[in-house]
Design a protein around this motif. Structure first.
Motif, mmCIF file in Angstrom:
data_model
loop_
_atom_site.group_PDB
_atom_site.id
_atom_site.type_symbol
_atom_site.label_atom_id
_atom_site.label_comp_id
_atom_site.label_asym_id
_atom_site.label_seq_id
_atom_site.Cartn_x
_atom_site.Cartn_y
_atom_site.Cartn_z
ATOM 1 N N ASN A 328 -6.887 -38.668 6.508
ATOM 2 C CA ASN A 328 -8.240 -38.999 6.057
ATOM 3 C C ASN A 328 -8.912 -37.863 5.315
ATOM 4 O OD1 ASN A 328 -8.358 -37.482 8.458
ATOM 5 N ND2 ASN A 328 -10.444 -38.224 8.900
ATOM 6 N N ILE A 329 -8.240 -36.725 5.200
ATOM 7 C CA ILE A 329 -8.835 -35.583 4.512
ATOM 8 C C ILE A 329 -8.526 -35.685 3.018
ATOM 9 C CG2 ILE A 329 -8.845 -33.071 4.298
ATOM 10 C CD1 ILE A 329 -8.053 -32.901 7.211
ATOM 11 N N PRO A 330 -9.534 -35.733 2.151
ATOM 12 C CA PRO A 330 -9.293 -35.863 0.707
ATOM 13 C C PRO A 330 -8.487 -34.694 0.164
ATOM 14 C CG PRO A 330 -11.599 -36.287 1.239
ATOM 15 C CD PRO A 330 -10.971 -35.724 2.485
ATOM 16 N N SER A 331 -7.736 -34.950 -0.890
ATOM 17 C CA SER A 331 -6.914 -33.929 -1.532
ATOM 18 C C SER A 331 -7.668 -33.350 -2.730
ATOM 19 C CB SER A 331 -5.581 -34.523 -1.981
ATOM 20 O OG SER A 331 -4.822 -34.968 -0.879
ATOM 21 N N TYR A 332 -8.303 -32.211 -2.498
ATOM 22 C CA TYR A 332 -9.045 -31.555 -3.566
ATOM 23 C C TYR A 332 -8.118 -30.750 -4.470
ATOM 24 C CZ TYR A 332 -13.039 -32.815 -0.661
ATOM 25 O OH TYR A 332 -13.967 -33.516 0.066
ATOM 26 N N GLU A 333 -7.044 -30.218 -3.905
ATOM 27 C CA GLU A 333 -6.084 -29.448 -4.675
ATOM 28 C C GLU A 333 -5.046 -30.379 -5.297
ATOM 29 O OE1 GLU A 333 -6.237 -26.241 -5.308
ATOM 30 O OE2 GLU A 333 -8.097 -26.052 -4.140
#
Length: 482
Positions: A328-333
């Motif tokens: 559930n953690i967005p992928s900013y990288e």
């Protein structure tokens, strides 16, 4: 024909008295032969003699009365004329039947594997909308017999797409719209035509003797297509060898002063478990991205109209999630594969030595950079407008949902392959090149309201699937400016 003349057409064989053993063998095998010479006019069969193994001498006519299938004569043995003619006729009939079957199969393939004809475009006012709506969607409509799970409900999903998706958009690009061995895509194109999509471009069709299917690409437009082009990639790896993937292009006229180049592509898939990156698939994709770059550069060199590239690029822009508790953690990288893809599409090129870092904990030497797939025709301002809108790489494949107790479970399980569940990948893209060198402001446009289009199905409809594809779509609006 009298009785004696008729006997001349009966199967008999001729015996030479010096070849008794052969005669006996022919008799034992019931071999049929014919009389070597017909009797001359006025000569009856009683004048022909035959010899038995015990040197008995009897008339041929008498023998024919007793055994019409066998006769001996002092004449030499000759192959049967009638049997030879029958064999020739039988061979000719077999060849004719085989030829008819082959031609029928060839004709069937030409019809069934060719695009179905469309009606003539009606003479109606040019379509216009203030904010044209665009969509890219992998519709997961693969050839007959190809499926992930028990059933992928191709016909039911196709009907849903025609009824619920097409009416809401003006320009649509589709991937995995395979036409090989099925008429589903022809049905889709005709239904779209009836809804006002009078212009379309699709992957070249292929026939069984090509040993490969079409690329599964389709571009639909309510607006006039002024120019269209298609390319096919060299055969890919694994199952992708069976599909001639490539790219489509359409120069679309939105109004009198606004034009846009629209491209779509579907590149080499990753065949490792959970979509993991491997060097073989990645190298094939990078070569395909280089071909797409050249395709775009070659078809836009004579103008400065905006360019949009969208489709299933099969590169996970998000770094893979090894821990399912973090899905559930967005992928900013951005992932390495994504960065290499973007560099190649822009024409900068990439260092293939970077692939050595895949699955390795050691660092890669970046001091000696050797660029591959570079091109002098740069598109440095090619922008990933989905990432620009969200600030991270949103999931478009292998998504999750969270239960009331906090557990993460797959969002979709009917269509998605079991080893792709909960892989939370971002593999569908929408790129925009708006500010091209030499471009004037009199045809400026803006792409906005970029959104993920999951197309969840209303549960009250009691359909056997929960969304139209194993992929989410990407949609946006175009604003025309003077």
């Amino acid at each position: 024909m009298n009785k004696e003349e008729n006997y001349l057409h009966q199967p008999v064989f001729l015996y030479n008295n010096n070849d008794r053993d052969r005669m006996e063998s022919l008799l034992n095998n019931n071999t049929d032969m014919y009389i070597h010479d017909r009797p001359e006019q006025g000569v009856t069969l009683e004048n022909y003699r035959y010899f038995t193994p015990d040197n008995g001498d009897k008339s041929l006519f008498g023998l024919l009365n007793n055994r019409k299938e066998v006769a001996y004569s002092p004449l030499s043995i000759t192959p049967p004329r009638k049997s030879r003619l029958c064999s020739i006729k039988c061979c000719g009939i077999c060849i004719l039947i085989t030829l008819m079957i082959v031609l029928s199969l060839f004709g069937f393939c030409l019809y069934y594997f060719s695009p179905a004809p469309l009606p003539k475009i009606p003479n109606v006012p040019t379509y216009y909308r203030t904010y044209p709506r665009i969509l890219t969607q992998n519709i997961f409509m693969r050839p007959i017999g190809v499926k992930n799970n028990e059933d992928d409900y191709k016909d039911e999903r196709l009907n849903y797409i025609i009824q619920e998706v097409l009416p809401d958009y003006d320009i649509i690009t589709m991937q995995e719209a395979f036409a090989f061995s099925t008429r589903r895509i022809d049905k889709l194109i005709r239904a779209a035509f009836d809804q006002g999509f009078h212009y379309s471009v699709s992957s070249p069709r292929h026939y069984p003797w090509d040993l490969a299917g079409d690329g599964g690409l389709l571009l639909l437009s309510r607006y006039p297509i002024i120019q269209n082009d298609r390319i096919e990639f060299p055969p890919g790896t694994h199952s992708d060898r069976l599909s001639r993937k490539g790219a489509l292009h359409a120069l679309i006229q939105l109004d009198k002063s606004h034009f846009i180049h629209v491209y779509t592509t579907h590149t080499q898939a990753s065949y490792d478990i959970a979509g993991s990156l491997n060097t073989e698939d990645t190298k094939v994709r990078l070569d395909q991205f280089h071909r797409v770059h050249n395709f775009i550069s070659g078809t836009t060199k004579n103008d400065t109209y905006p360019i949009i590239l969208m489709g299933d690029l099969n590169v996970n822009a998000a770094n893979p999630k090894t821990n399912k508790s973090t899905v559930n953690i967005p992928s900013y990288e951005s992932s390495l594969a994504y960065k290499m893809m973007v560099d190649v599409l822009r024409g900068k090129g990439t260092d293939l030595n970077l692939l050595n870092s895949i699955g390795s904990t050691s660092s890669v030497n970046t001091t000696d950079v050797q660029l591959t797939y570079s091109d002098e025709r740069h598109m440095d301002k090619l922008e990933d407008i989905v990432y620009s809108t969200y600030g991270y790489h949103p999931v478009t494949f292998g998504d999750y949902k969270q239960l009331d107790n906090g557990t993460f479970v797959p969002r979709e399980t009917v269509l998605t392959n079991h080893d792709q569940l909960l892989t939370v990948q971002s593999i569908d893209r929408m790129f925009l090149l708006n500010d091209r060198p030499g471009r004037t402001n009199n045809s400026r446009l803006t792409v906005f309201n970029v959104t993920i289009a999951p197309f969840f199905v209303d549960p009250s409809r009691h359909l056997p699937f929960t969304q139209i594809s194993d992929h989410y779509g990407l949609s946006a609006l175009i604003q025309l400016q003077s």
